[in-house]
Design a protein around this motif. Structure first.
Motif, mmCIF file in Angstrom:
data_model
loop_
_atom_site.group_PDB
_atom_site.id
_atom_site.type_symbol
_atom_site.label_atom_id
_atom_site.label_comp_id
_atom_site.label_asym_id
_atom_site.label_seq_id
_atom_site.Cartn_x
_atom_site.Cartn_y
_atom_site.Cartn_z
ATOM 1 N N ASN A 1 0.857 -1.191 0.000
ATOM 2 C CA ASN A 1 0.000 0.000 0.000
ATOM 3 C C ASN A 1 0.891 1.237 0.000
ATOM 4 O OD1 ASN A 1 0.508 0.778 2.942
ATOM 5 N ND2 ASN A 1 -0.269 -1.313 3.159
ATOM 6 N N ALA B 1 0.909 10.065 -3.669
ATOM 7 C CA ALA B 1 -0.301 9.246 -3.561
ATOM 8 C C ALA B 1 -1.503 9.866 -4.272
ATOM 9 C CB ALA B 1 -0.633 9.011 -2.083
ATOM 10 N N TRP C 1 -2.822 13.370 4.425
ATOM 11 C CA TRP C 1 -3.370 12.160 5.024
ATOM 12 C C TRP C 1 -2.372 11.640 6.069
ATOM 13 C CZ3 TRP C 1 -7.177 9.555 6.526
ATOM 14 C CH2 TRP C 1 -7.162 8.151 6.669
ATOM 15 N N VAL D 1 4.248 16.641 -0.105
ATOM 16 C CA VAL D 1 3.088 15.882 -0.577
ATOM 17 C C VAL D 1 2.451 16.652 -1.732
ATOM 18 C CG1 VAL D 1 0.857 14.884 0.058
ATOM 19 C CG2 VAL D 1 2.680 15.052 1.772
HETATM 20 C C1 PLP Z 1 -3.712 7.643 0.162
HETATM 21 C C2 PLP Z 1 -2.535 8.351 0.682
HETATM 22 C C3 PLP Z 1 -1.438 7.692 1.260
HETATM 23 C C4 PLP Z 1 -1.421 6.240 1.618
HETATM 24 O O1 PLP Z 1 -1.904 5.362 0.773
HETATM 25 P P1 PLP Z 1 -2.530 3.955 1.194
HETATM 26 O O2 PLP Z 1 -2.355 3.186 -0.058
HETATM 27 O O3 PLP Z 1 -3.949 4.182 1.555
HETATM 28 O O4 PLP Z 1 -1.746 3.381 2.320
HETATM 29 C C5 PLP Z 1 -0.326 8.422 1.599
HETATM 30 N N1 PLP Z 1 -0.291 9.748 1.446
HETATM 31 C C6 PLP Z 1 -1.329 10.431 0.920
HETATM 32 C C7 PLP Z 1 -1.209 11.908 0.750
HETATM 33 C C8 PLP Z 1 -2.488 9.768 0.542
HETATM 34 O O5 PLP Z 1 -3.512 10.462 0.045
#
Ligand code: PLP
Length: 364
Positions: free
Chosen positions: A59, A159, A86, A131
């Motif tokens: 993940n 992500a 997140w 991010v």
């Molecule tokens: C979704 C997300 C993650 C983590 O992803 P998962 O696959 O849900 O573990 C990390 N950082 C950000 C900014 C995200 O939106």
């Protein structure tokens, strides 16, 4: 009209046959862990981005954790990241035994404010995690300059930003290592958990692959203590079936964003997100001083919305011990009660967007 915040079924119906074929192949061949379907996706995603290595992992959260660990981040270290993101971005720093250091967002772009980073760099600072939130590339040039000046690693958290570009370069290629999530609702989403690490660094790629697979590159040859965080083959097959559509879906998201702008630009009391080329609109986040009432009103009209995120991370109970107060992160603290994410996906029609905008106009 009923317009959910996300509609994964709508996308599924457009690619059902390709998906079913991919899933059946994996099951027919019982190639569930590792193997060619995982390798095929890793290669295809790396090729699309223009990066040498893609290491599939369980993940997007693990992807960050693994990258940080393999960069050597550990106890006593500090890692700088952004207040509005997140939880994964910060919890992975803590998982390494390091301390997250939070920086406010910029008022116009909602990503880490580069001007506020340098004051937070100490002798313990080892890395920065910018991010690319909501699909907007963070302002990387000043961050890269700081990283160079203080010899810090950068891990881009991509992500929410598959195929977003910063000054012509794909996000994920701006630093030595970057991470992606394929959580179902992301711009490229699996049908379960999935993520990856991308890098041009051969040694780092191998370390990440080894750590994610019980510390072994070959079965029973464990060289380090690792974890079990692998991209499974069913998810890889699903991602491979979806990947050829990603550019088109991204273009559609941009069209949806343009429609929101067209129908909302003259609505009083609504602040639209910045119009930045090459952002990929994982989310379309507006601001309203009457956010909660607006959200309830839209819900009563059948429109799903969401909030990303209701509380800046340093103000959450989990990070209370770090002692942040709202005035440390004034923009994030102010925006938390104003931000509202509208429905955003490639399959939204102009009629649907129009309906959402008409309801927002009616509320004002
Ligand atoms: C979704 C997300 C993650 C983590 O992803 P998962 O696959 O849900 O573990 C990390 N950082 C950000 C900014 C995200 O939106």
């Amino acid at each position: 009209m009923n317009i959910p915040f996300v509609d994964l079924k709508a996308q599924y119906l457009t690619i059902k046959d390709e998906l079913t074929r991919g899933i059946e192949q994996v099951i027919e061949e019982t190639a569930f862990i590792g193997g060619k379907y995982v390798a095929e996706f890793e290669e295809a995603f790396a090729r699309m981005l223009g990066v040498k290595h893609c290491v599939g992992v369980g993940n997007g959260t693990d992807a960050i954790y693994i990258a940080l660990r393999m960069l050597g981040i550990g106890r006593g270290d500090e890692v700088i990241t952004v207040a509005n993101t997140w939880i994964s971005t910060a919890e992975t720093i803590a998982q390494c035994g390091a301390k997250p250091v939070f920086i406010d967002i910029t008022a116009d772009q909602y990503t880490i404010d580069p001007d506020k980073i340098e004051a937070k760099i100490t002798k313990n600072t080892k890395a920065i995690i910018p991010v690319h939130l909501y699909g907007y590339p963070a302002d990387m040039d000043p961050i890269l300059a700081l990283a160079k000046k203080y010899d810090l690693d950068i891990v881009e958290d991509c992500a929410q930003a598959h195929l977003a570009k910063y000054k012509g370069t794909n996000v994920g290629l701006l630093s030595d290592v970057a991470t992606f999530s394929f959580y179902p609702g992301k711009n490229l989403g699996a049908y379960g958990d999935a993520g990856c690490i991308v890098t041009n660094d051969d040694i780092l790629a191998e370390k990440c692959r080894m750590f994610a697979n019980h510390g072994a590159l070959k079965k029973h040859e464990h060289k380090i203590d690792g974890i079990n965080s692998r991209l499974d083959a069913l998810q890889a097959a699903i991602l491979s079936a979806k990947l050829p559509h990603l550019e088109n879906w991204t273009a559609k998201r941009r069209e949806v964003a343009a429609l929101y702008r067209k129908y909302l630009h003259d609505v009083d009391g609504i602040k639209l997100p910045p119009d930045i080329v090459n952002s990929v609109y994982h989310l379309f986040v507006i601001r309203s001083a009457k956010r909660d009432e607006l959200q309830d009103f839209l819900k009563s009209k059948g429109i799903g919305t969401s909030i990303h995120y209701p509380t800046p991370l340093p103000l959450l109970p989990v990070y209370q011990h770090l002692g942040y107060v709202p005035s440390d992160i004034p923009v994030s603290a102010e925006y938390q009660s104003q931000i509202l994410s509208l429905p955003m996906y490639a399959e939204l029609s102009e009629l649907q967007v129009r309906y959402v905008c008409d309801q927002i106009r009616e509320f004002q």
